[in-house]
Design an enzyme around this catalytic site. Structure first.
Site, mmCIF file in Angstrom:
data_model
loop_
_atom_site.group_PDB
_atom_site.id
_atom_site.type_symbol
_atom_site.label_atom_id
_atom_site.label_comp_id
_atom_site.label_asym_id
_atom_site.label_seq_id
_atom_site.Cartn_x
_atom_site.Cartn_y
_atom_site.Cartn_z
ATOM 1 N N GLU A 46 0.828 -1.211 0.000
ATOM 2 C CA GLU A 46 0.000 0.000 0.000
ATOM 3 C C GLU A 46 0.862 1.261 0.000
ATOM 4 O O GLU A 46 1.817 1.381 0.756
ATOM 5 C CB GLU A 46 -0.916 0.059 1.235
ATOM 6 N N ASP A 111 9.558 5.810 14.782
ATOM 7 C CA ASP A 111 9.345 7.226 14.486
ATOM 8 C C ASP A 111 9.732 8.012 15.732
ATOM 9 O O ASP A 111 9.134 7.836 16.797
ATOM 10 C CB ASP A 111 7.863 7.444 14.132
ATOM 11 N N ASP A 113 10.195 11.833 17.176
ATOM 12 C CA ASP A 113 9.782 13.200 16.861
ATOM 13 C C ASP A 113 10.261 14.136 17.966
ATOM 14 O O ASP A 113 10.048 13.874 19.147
ATOM 15 C CB ASP A 113 8.244 13.235 16.769
#
Length: 424
Positions: A46, A111, A113
């Site tokens: 995807e 991830d 941040d």
């Protein structure tokens, strides 16, 4: 830090040029096809595109590199996200029997941040970053890269700058891609140490004996801590920042340190006093008093978004996507040169599009090739030369090196499969 060469209003004009002449489609396809070892691996992947005006298009999938290329050049996405490999082609998910369409595999991703560190950095907040707090990302990569390689035995780690305020890690080993949600959760839990929300004062609590993984992580933090925390963040300078640190030590120690800090104003000397008190406590207490280590980890240890890592169907921003706010390209990071990595030196889309107009001295003229090769070869050769004449070149070169290393494992798997077919 101002972006002198990037104007977000120009993005609709720059993206067509970027996707037509600069995006490294050949390497990108090579990465996500994984050597064609598994049938339909690329076709069942995807992709999602964020278009102008925040139009979000999910469940995109493509049969070939050429099909992906044409669609991206037609849609010119502001952002590209990569998702899982599904049981069926994602663009046909509405046509398959209910309950049969599900995510099978995806890289193990992380991830990190900078906004998650706002309670422990004084130089910036929210989406802003500077060279002082970027050290936190360097520490995070050092700790996680070592753990994933040495503790878990993974080899193919692709670290990518997000384009603004963080970093992503794609663990591309076959074993990592096949991990279940439960295994991803357990692995992420092992790597997580800073716990609790805004209302939690003490977010790191160590127990005896200290796990080898924590000791390894501390050795990384200790290397950067004096410069980063004591100097750049002035962690023990102002009364407000001192109070935040002393809230993490036992009450009896806090009172002693408050008195001692009246005489010692230098951050380095104050930190030395904290270490001395920790040693004194450790020699007299029955159970471990590791508050100096807990402080270092609370201020510097990587803060992971657990939900991103544990979900197989979670989408993550793609390498070589453009960040619409900064214009910077999400480029791979060479960990062997990590301390030299400067997020502010990462090229913007404006810069690399401008660099296309500057011919390199001695560069072969496109006209000279015509007649010798067909149009497709000319277009491909031109595209290769195009990114090579820009600041994007060194990042694509590193991506190529990463793919070459991964290709050895693909070849081994393909040979194994061909040997199995010969057995009867």
């Amino acid at each position: 830090m101002p972006l002198l060469d990037y104007d977000p209003t120009c993005l609709p004009d720059l993206l067509p040029l970027y996707y037509r002449r600069l995006f490294p489609f050949a390497q990108y396809y090579r990465w996500l096809n994984y050597g064609g070892v598994q049938k339909n691996y690329f076709q069942n992947r995807e992709f999602s595109f964020t278009l102008k005006d925040d139009i979000y298009v999910r469940y995109q999938s493509f049969s070939t590199q050429n099909e992906l290329e044409k669609e991206m050049q037609k849609m010119n996405p502001y952002k590209i996200d990569v998702g899982a490999v599904y049981s069926h082609r994602p663009n046909q998910h509405n046509t398959v029997k209910s309950g049969t369409f599900h995510a099978l595999e995806k890289e193990l991703v992380f991830d990190i941040d900078m906004t998650d560190y706002d309670d422990v950095r004084s130089c910036c907040s929210a989406a802003d970053i500077c060279s002082k707090c970027w050290t936190l990302m360097t520490i995070a990569i050092r700790i996680l890269d070592r753990a994933l390689r040495e503790d878990f035995g993974f080899h193919h780690l692709l670290w990518v700058y997000s384009g603004r305020r963080g970093v992503h890690c794609w663990v591309c080993d076959e074993a990592a891609r096949k991990l279940s949600v439960a295994a991803r959760s357990a692995l992420t839990e092992y790597l997580s140490m800073v716990k609790g929300g805004d209302e939690t004062v003490k977010k790191v609590v160590l127990a005896d004996p200290i796990h080898p993984f924590i000791r390894e992580s501390l050795s990384v933090v200790e290397k950067y801590f004096p410069r980063y925390a004591l100097q750049d963040q002035d962690m023990l300078g102002s009364k407000e920042s001192v109070d935040k640190v002393l809230a993490l030590v036992p009450e009896d120690v806090r009172k002693l340190l408050q008195q001692d800090f009246q005489k010692q104003k230098k951050p380095e000397n104050r930190w030395e006093l904290i270490i001395q008190e920790a040693k004194r406590k450790q020699s007299t207490a029955k159970k471990g008093q590791h508050f100096e280590k807990e402080i270092m980890l609370q201020y510097c240890y990587p803060r992971l978004d657990v939900n991103v890592s544990k979900g197989v169907n979670h989408l993550l921003k793609s390498p070589f996507s453009v960040h619409p706010k900064t214009g910077r390209i999400s480029v791979p990071i060479d960990v062997s040169e990590l301390d030299a990595f400067d997020p502010f030196a990462v090229p913007t889309i404006s810069l690399i599009c401008k660099e296309l107009d500057r011919p390199k001295p001695g560069e072969e003229n496109l006209e000279d090739i015509k007649g010798k090769e067909d149009d497709k070869d000319i277009a491909e050769k031109r595209k290769i030369r195009d990114y090579k004449r820009t600041s994007l070149a060194k990042y694509v070169k590193y991506f190529d090196q990463f793919l070459d290393e991964m290709a050895h494992s693909w070849k081994g798997e393909l040979l194994r499969k061909s040997d199995l077919k010969k057995e009867f």
